[in-house]
Design a protein around this motif. Structure first.
Motif, PDB file in Angstrom:
ATOM      1  N   ASN A   1     -11.902  -0.989  21.918  1.00 37.27           N
ATOM      2  CA  ASN A   1     -11.043   0.180  22.053  1.00 37.27           C
ATOM      3  C   ASN A   1      -9.649  -0.082  21.498  1.00 37.27           C
ATOM      4  O   ASN A   1      -9.030  -1.110  21.739  1.00 37.27           O
ATOM      5  N   LEU A   2      -9.189   0.905  20.761  1.00 32.83           N
ATOM      6  CA  LEU A   2      -7.900   0.831  20.088  1.00 32.83           C
ATOM      7  C   LEU A   2      -6.739   0.583  21.046  1.00 32.83           C
ATOM      8  O   LEU A   2      -5.826  -0.188  20.762  1.00 32.83           O
ATOM      9  N   TYR A   3      -6.760   1.259  22.199  1.00 27.36           N
ATOM     10  CA  TYR A   3      -5.625   1.153  23.129  1.00 27.36           C
ATOM     11  C   TYR A   3      -5.424  -0.281  23.606  1.00 27.36           C
ATOM     12  O   TYR A   3      -4.299  -0.744  23.742  1.00 27.36           O
TER      13      TYR A   3
ATOM     14  N   ALA B   1      -1.668  -6.337  20.797  1.00 27.80           N
ATOM     15  CA  ALA B   1      -0.801  -6.547  19.633  1.00 27.80           C
ATOM     16  C   ALA B   1       0.661  -6.520  20.059  1.00 27.80           C
ATOM     17  O   ALA B   1       1.473  -7.328  19.596  1.00 27.80           O
ATOM     18  N   SER B   2       1.005  -5.618  20.979  1.00 32.12           N
ATOM     19  CA  SER B   2       2.406  -5.548  21.407  1.00 32.12           C
ATOM     20  C   SER B   2       2.778  -6.796  22.201  1.00 32.12           C
ATOM     21  O   SER B   2       3.896  -7.295  22.104  1.00 32.12           O
TER      22      SER B   2
ATOM     23  N   LEU C   1       5.729  -9.607  21.572  1.00 31.78           N
ATOM     24  CA  LEU C   1       6.736  -9.955  22.573  1.00 31.78           C
ATOM     25  C   LEU C   1       6.625 -11.397  23.052  1.00 31.78           C
ATOM     26  O   LEU C   1       7.632 -12.091  23.213  1.00 31.78           O
ATOM     27  N   ASN C   2       5.376 -11.858  23.293  1.00 33.90           N
ATOM     28  CA  ASN C   2       5.207 -13.165  23.940  1.00 33.90           C
ATOM     29  C   ASN C   2       4.634 -14.238  23.027  1.00 33.90           C
ATOM     30  O   ASN C   2       4.501 -15.376  23.436  1.00 33.90           O
ATOM     31  N   GLY C   3       4.227 -13.862  21.847  1.00 36.54           N
ATOM     32  CA  GLY C   3       3.623 -14.845  20.950  1.00 36.54           C
ATOM     33  C   GLY C   3       2.130 -14.938  21.160  1.00 36.54           C
ATOM     34  O   GLY C   3       1.590 -14.513  22.186  1.00 36.54           O
ATOM     35  N   GLU C   4       1.477 -15.532  20.156  1.00 37.45           N
ATOM     36  CA  GLU C   4       0.022 -15.555  20.139  1.00 37.45           C
ATOM     37  C   GLU C   4      -0.577 -16.386  21.258  1.00 37.45           C
ATOM     38  O   GLU C   4      -1.496 -15.953  21.948  1.00 37.45           O
TER      39      GLU C   4
ATOM     40  N   HIS D   1      -0.063  -7.095  13.812  1.00 33.05           N
ATOM     41  CA  HIS D   1      -0.713  -7.952  14.801  1.00 33.05           C
ATOM     42  C   HIS D   1      -2.103  -7.499  15.201  1.00 33.05           C
ATOM     43  O   HIS D   1      -2.788  -8.189  15.939  1.00 33.05           O
ATOM     44  N   ASN D   2      -2.515  -6.320  14.755  1.00 30.12           N
ATOM     45  CA  ASN D   2      -3.775  -5.784  15.273  1.00 30.12           C
ATOM     46  C   ASN D   2      -4.969  -6.684  14.988  1.00 30.12           C
ATOM     47  O   ASN D   2      -5.824  -6.892  15.828  1.00 30.12           O
TER      48      ASN D   2
END
Lengths: 549, 357
Positions: B180-182, B188-189, B193-196, B343-344
């Motif tokens: 799901n995209l959401y 991704a967000s 913000l926090n890194g991978e 990031h997606n």
């Protein structure tokens, strides 16, 4: 290597073969386009796909397809046998009702059952509010692998049932009556005579089921099952990597071609040559009171689950949302759906007949492979096929740009790819297998001798076809047409992407709501789709009965 | 004999082709204004991945006001981008509408969009909800929040998305599948913000706390809470809004029994999923296209939208419906939405690695 000698070619090369050759080439382009995806060098995403998705998802897919095929074959064949060989209460009604689930798109069924059995669904709400029971949620969880197999089986078993029943009704009488005369036990007759005899029909039906399951995305997405198709879409929609998505589809496609070849090879020596004379229909034996009631009850349960209950639920939802959803545009959508389906079915059947005919007169590995490749469109997810079709049409449009300009349509115009032609073409490629299988089976049934006699008596191939063969295979053509119509009316991914501006169909409308989890709102378009399917099934039954008399 | 049949069949085939091309130009557009679609007078062609009735109601309203016919082709966002890409200069698309900032960015990266130049639009939508070079502007947003069981959880037990990996939520967290995209967009967000590395740990933590394997849609997560399968769920606000207005009394009950918590208020803000509109790179009806964007981002258009879909408007002057007002003001993630597209892919890979189904 066996090459045809020139003299033989001249003899064999006729209008039919040329037409179907050209047709096959065009129709093959999109599939070939997808297969060529396998040739290029994999990009940097491929390693990830291979490590985290490929194997696991393929295994899930096989489990799902295998499970569904097993259940549909058991249910479909047993029901087909029961309704052709025995008489019991409600038999006539049931033999008709078992075809109806074909009118319901599996993903709508998945949403309907998912919602019905959910905490707020009618089943649990009734138990909770009326009976005061608190129930364990685990027993109602249909959104799982098992649930998906149940849903697919309930709504796809008619393929096996219908094809097997048609076969048994027309061609098994002499074998079965002999077996009965020889005193065989009904159970052993079923396993030793009916099953081997109808294996061709069963395999035909089962392969349609397997294709449907393998290319499905709606059901598995809603139920959270990771299938091969999920991998394709995660790659495309999640990683924005179309090339790898096409590559995965190519892989899926070659897997299915492999299965085809394996199936042919395994059954190569087990062909039954049926008597071509018009055999009398099988005489039904009356079941005793207890077995008769059991058969009727089981049949009713299946008919309720696979058609009447979901339809009733959708009807309730339709009443709830009628005011918000219904408007005059639905008439247009119904018109659009009927028009595009009718045109596509008509053309599809023409192609199917030509292909089957050519494949029969010009038996060679080449025609066999190309007729199989023509059926490939059925096996890959529609969204991916749509890219193949789009690629082909855009390149045709670009090539014809000069012509369009000369016709005064303007420079840089897209004509074909902005028209319904593209969508109709896509439908034909996708569902050719459905029509072709039916027609091919029809040809198998009549054998070669009528055609040979006609040719010897001086008719050409074409005249033979219209005067001798067509009347004989009319029933098969009709079956193919109805099945293809049912498919096209429900079709979604191709319609969504390849339609011209503002061309809404009922399926796209139903999807619009269902994809946004507004399953109640999706009820009205879904019910109309189901009614169209219902009418065509009735028409088919009626014509079948008239044909007999 | 043979020739006659072949000639007949060929004629029939030709007739069909003619009918179909005829339909393409006649049946294709709403009004009999077929030439318009090519000559650029009075039409605008929209490729949309948003399939909501409210969008089409807005198009109708726009047609009534301006006399400009809106033609649409629908599809999945990625499919539409692929189609526009392949059509190239010949593309008939004027506008591209979709849910999700990541996809909007993908469209921009694919070269199918061009900058929108309109002072009106710049005035309608604040800069942070527009792409840097105005390749797209946001139309609406949904907050991806934490929904909790009112009878078992109090809001003070909740704080952030990150805190959902805490031991105390073991076997209590619900979310839908990672296809799901959401969810991809939320992850991704978090990567932004926090890194991978941290986000991978987070995803694994969530998976470890799942009360069941992901299944169903967002609404199903809310139902599962009320059914007692889990206590907290990650889902979009607007589904709760829709359930409150459902015709099904049971769904209304569910929506009434769950609370909405806007996470990360003390830290990075709640994740927004935005819908946006972009101008096609080869738009042939550019002026009309701009007019439609102007209308859709205007106060009037935005109020119509938010009342129809319970999404948050992007035009700050638009009045919120009562329901959204009731949820109050909240702090939003302030990130560059274009980064979501970047990031997606990582998000999808990471979710696969974490075995988030």
């Amino acid at each position: 290597m066996k090459f045809l000698v020139p003299g033989k070619i001249r003899h064999k090369l006729n209008g039919w073969v040329i037409i179907s050759g050209i047709g096959a080439l065009t129709a093959l382009l999109p599939s070939l386009y997808i297969l060529t995806g396998l040739l290029g060098k994999p990009n940097e995403n491929w390693a990830h796909i291979r490590e985290y998705m490929l194997l696991d998802y393929a295994v899930e897919s096989l489990l799902l397809a295998g499970g569904t095929v097993a259940v549909t074959v058991i249910v479909g064949v047993v029901l087909a046998w029961l309704t052709t060989a025995y008489d019991f209460p409600l038999r006539r009604f049931l033999s008709f009702a078992f075809v109806l689930p074909l009118a319901i798109p599996p993903y709508i069924a998945a949403y309907t059952y998912g919602s019905m059995l959910s905490y707020t669904g009618s089943v649990q709400a009734f138990m909770r509010n009326t009976l005061g029971w608190t129930v364990d949620q685990r027993y109602f969880n249909i959104m799982s692998m098992k649930g998906a197999i149940v849903i697919f089986s309930l709504f796809l078993f008619p393929y096996v049932y219908l094809i097997t029943r048609t076969f048994l009704e027309k061609h098994s009488a002499s074998f079965i009556e002999n077996a009965r005369l020889l005193g065989g036990h009904p159970v052993s007759n079923f396993f030793r005579v009916v099953l081997p005899l109808s294996q061709g029909a069963i395999v035909g039906g089962a392969s349609l089921v397997a294709f449907e399951v393998l290319n499905d995305y709606g059901v598995s997405k809603h139920f959270g099952i990771s299938t091969f198709t999920t991998a394709i879409f995660k790659t495309w929609f999640g990683m924005y990597d179309v090339d790898s998505a096409i590559r995965l589809s190519g892989l899926l496609m070659s897997l299915i071609i492999g299965l085809f070849i394996a199936e042919r090879w395994l059954r190569r020596r087990r062909r039954y040559h049926l008597p071509v004379n018009r055999s009398t229909p099988l005489r039904r034996m009356r079941l005793g009171r207890v077995p008769g009631v059991i058969a009727a009850t089981c049949g009713m349960v299946i008919a309720m689950l696979s058609f009447f209950i979901p339809v009733a639920q959708l009807a309730v939802w339709a009443v709830w949302t009628y005011e918000d959803v219904w408007n005059d545009r639905f008439f247009r959508m119904i018109g659009n759906t009927l028009f595009v389906s009718a045109v596509a079915v008509a053309l599809l059947m023409v192609v199917a007949v030509i292909a089957a005919n050519a494949g029969r007169t010009w038996r060679s590995t080449f025609t066999l492979v190309s007729s199989k490749l023509l059926s490939m469109g059925y096996s890959i997810p529609g969204a991916v096929l749509s890219i193949g079709v789009l690629a082909v049409f855009l390149s045709i449009d670009k090539r014809l740009a000069g012509l369009y300009e000369a016709m005064g349509l303007g420079t840089n115009k897209l004509v074909l790819s902005m028209s319904l032609i593209m969508l109709v073409f896509a439908y034909i490629i996708r569902f050719l297998a459905v029509g072709f299988n039916a027609v091919d089976a029809g040809y198998d049934r009549i054998g070669d001798r009528y055609s040979e006699a006609s040719r010897m008596l001086g008719y050409g191939m074409t005249a033979t076809f219209f005067k001798v063969e067509l009347p004989l295979i009319r029933g098969a053509v009709l079956t193919g047409a109805i099945l293809a119509f049912l498919e096209i009316v429900k079709e979604l991914p191709l319609t969504l992407l390849l339609r011209p501006f503002n061309f809404d169909t009922l399926a796209t409308k139903a999807y619009q709501y269902a994809s946004d989890e507004q399953i109640h709102q999706a009820a009205i378009p879904s019910l109309i789709i189901i009614s169209l399917g219902f009418v065509s099934v009735c028409l088919y039954q009626w014509m079948g009965r008239r044909g007999k008399g | 004999m043979k020739k006659k049949y072949i000639v007949k069949s060929l004629l029939a085939a030709l007739a069909v082709v003619l009918i179909l091309t005829g339909c393409a130009s006649n049946g294709g557009s709403k009004k009999n204004d077929t030439e318009g679609s090519s000559k650029g007078s009075g039409v605008v062609n929209v490729f949309t991945a948003r399939h909501y009735d409210i969008d089409f109601a807005m198009f109708d309203e726009f047609e009534k006001k301006t006399g400009i016919t809106v033609n649409e082709i629908k599809g999945t966002a990625e499919e539409l981008v692929e189609r526009m890409k392949r059509e190239g200069e010949s593309s008939e698309a004027d506008l591209f509408i979709t849910v999700d900032g990541g996809v909007l960015n993908y469209a921009k990266e694919s070269g199918v969009l061009q900058p929108i130049e309109s002072e009106t639009i710049n005035g309608n939508v604040p800069a942070e909800l527009r792409e840097k070079e105005n390749h797209w502007v946001a139309l609406a947003s949904r907050a991806r929040v934490i929904v909790y069981a009112k009878d078992r959880v109090t809001p003070d037990q909740l704080s952030t998305y990150e805190a959902l990996t805490d031991e105390k939520w073991k076997g209590k967290v619900l979310a839908r599948s990672s296809s799901n995209l959401y969810n991809q967009s939320l992850v991704a967000s978090l990567i932004e913000l926090n890194g991978e590395e941290q986000t991978l740990e987070w995803s694994k933590g969530i998976v470890a706390n799942f009360s069941r394997d992901p299944e169903g849609g967002d609404r199903d997560q809310a139902k599962a809470i009320v059914a007692g399968i889990g206590d907290v769920a990650i889902m979009n606000t607007y589904y709760v809004g829709q359930m409150l207005h459902s015709k099904d009394a049971e769904e209304v009950k569910v929506a009434e029994n769950v609370g909405i918590f806007f996470p990360n208020q003390e830290t990075t803000g709640t994740h927004l999923n935005i819908s946006g509109i972009g101008l096609a790179a080869h738009a042939k009806n550019k002026d009309n296209a701009l007019k439609l964007i102007e209308y859709m981002t205007s106060k009037e258009g935005q109020e119509m939208l938010t009342n129809g879909s319970f999404e948050f408007p992007t035009n700050p002057t638009a009045e919120l419906p009562e329901l959204l007002k009731g949820w109050g003001e909240f702090k939003k993630q302030s990130i560059d939405y274009a980064q979501l597209g970047v990031h997606n892919k990582k998000a999808t890979e990471l979710l696969n690695k974490a075995a988030w189904k």
